[in-house]
Write an enzyme that holds these catalytic residues in place. Structure first.
Site, short mmCIF file in Angstrom:
data_model
loop_
_atom_site.label_atom_id
_atom_site.label_comp_id
_atom_site.label_asym_id
_atom_site.label_seq_id
_atom_site.Cartn_x
_atom_site.Cartn_y
_atom_site.Cartn_z
N LYS A 81 -8.05 -4.21 -7.25
CA LYS A 81 -7.71 -5.04 -6.09
C LYS A 81 -8.97 -5.58 -5.43
O LYS A 81 -9.03 -6.75 -5.03
CB LYS A 81 -6.87 -4.23 -5.09
CG LYS A 81 -5.45 -3.97 -5.61
CD LYS A 81 -4.70 -2.95 -4.76
CE LYS A 81 -3.44 -2.51 -5.48
NZ LYS A 81 -2.77 -1.37 -4.83
N GLN B 180 -3.03 3.03 -0.22
CA GLN B 180 -2.78 3.28 -1.64
C GLN B 180 -1.93 4.55 -1.81
O GLN B 180 -2.26 5.60 -1.28
CB GLN B 180 -4.12 3.42 -2.40
CG GLN B 180 -3.97 3.57 -3.89
CD GLN B 180 -3.34 2.33 -4.55
OE1 GLN B 180 -3.70 1.21 -4.27
NE2 GLN B 180 -2.37 2.56 -5.44
N ASP C 147 1.88 -5.04 1.53
CA ASP C 147 2.54 -4.39 0.38
C ASP C 147 4.06 -4.58 0.44
O ASP C 147 4.75 -4.39 -0.55
CB ASP C 147 2.24 -2.87 0.40
CG ASP C 147 1.18 -2.47 -0.60
OD1 ASP C 147 0.93 -3.24 -1.56
OD2 ASP C 147 0.59 -1.38 -0.42
#
Ligand code: NAP
Length: 249
Positions: free
Chosen positions: A17, A61, A84
């Site tokens: 990312k 994460q 997200d």
């Protein structure tokens, strides 16, 4: 990006990312913490980032260490920075068809269908997997595009009998070779979300790629299919968040 602990797969995902951000000119900030970080400390960091005007998207994460309630942390993210798309507000917006952040993996699958000019109206889409981050939002996105959608899961009886009806088959399970050629309708679009390690330690999906590609009309590889699209949609969501944060946006 908030990374807690030293899960090797998470470290690879975060690295990818960051690389994508560098390549496209996004500013990324990685905050890395030991697995001993407490839930309260992580919540405090998320709240500080919510208030930081220089940050448009917050990504925690997953998975988090077991002593941290991941859902609680996700719910602490401002919905305006939930790039997200895991916050319950984002999930609700998707459910009722309101604007909001869509989870990146199923969003990437939709973009792939769009890129081949595929019309979902009237088609039968079968999604294997019903997680909150892939299977369920995937089914909703397909439904919004007027597909007839079936969701399969671990208690589904006779999976092959259902998958053979699919014009679009999406596998999001995490089991190598779950989908074999005899389970696929000739000409179907097969999208493989799965990410597994085979006996040699190589990355592979849920679909027996070599066998299924003889039958399918379209098929995505692993690696190099859904994974890069997930990162692309994360950047897209972040851009959207930044645009919304602009005055007069
Ligand atoms: P998950 O939360 O573990 O969900 C897996 C789903 O598969 C569950 O709904 C489960 O059913 C179902 N399932 C398990 N065994 C099955 C079987 N034999 N037949 C039919 N369904 C079965 O996983 P996830 O987070 O959705 O991720 C799924 C896969 O996608 C994983 O391999 C993950 O690594 C990968 N992934 C890839 C990306 C990417 O960017 N490429 C992103 C996210 C995830 P129950 O609900 O009944 O347990």
């Amino acid at each position: 990006m908030l990374l807690v602990g030293d899960n090797p797969a998470s470290q690879v995902y975060v690295r990818n990312k960051i690389k994508a951000c560098e390549e496209t000119g996004f500013k990324s900030v990685l905050e890395q913490y030991p697995a001993s970080l407490t839930e309260a400390e992580l919540l405090q960091r998320v709240k500080a980032l919510n208030l930081d005007a220089s940050i448009h998207g917050i990504l925690v994460q997953l998975p988090l260490p077991v002593h941290i309630d991941a859902q609680k942390v996700i719910e602490a993210i401002s919905p305006a920075k939930d790039v997200d798309g895991f916050h319950v507000a984002s999930a609700g917006a998707l459910m009722v068809g309101q604007p909001g952040f869509w989870p990146c993996t199923p969003y990437g699958c939709m973009k792939m269908l769009e890129s081949i000019g595929y019309t979902l109206r009237g088609k039968h889409a079968v999604v294997i997997g019903r997680s909150n981050i892939v299977g369920k939002p995937m089914a909703l996105m397909l439904l919004h595009q007027h597909a007839t959608v079936t969701i399969c899961h671990s208690s589904t009886a006779d999976l092959g009998q259902i998958t053979r009806q699919a014009d679009v088959l999406i596998a999001a399970v995490g089991k190598q070779n779950l989908v074999t050629a005899d389970m696929v309708k000739p000409g179907a679009v097969v999208i493989d979300v799965g990410m597994n390690r085979n006996a040699e330690g190589k990355l592979c999906g849920d679909v027996d790629y070599e066998g299924v590609k003889q039958v399918a009309g379209w098929i995505t590889p692993v690696p190099g299919g859904v994974g890069p699209m997930t990162i692309t949609m994360l950047l897209m969501n972040t851009l959207k968040a930044a645009e919304h944060a602009l005055p007069h946006a």
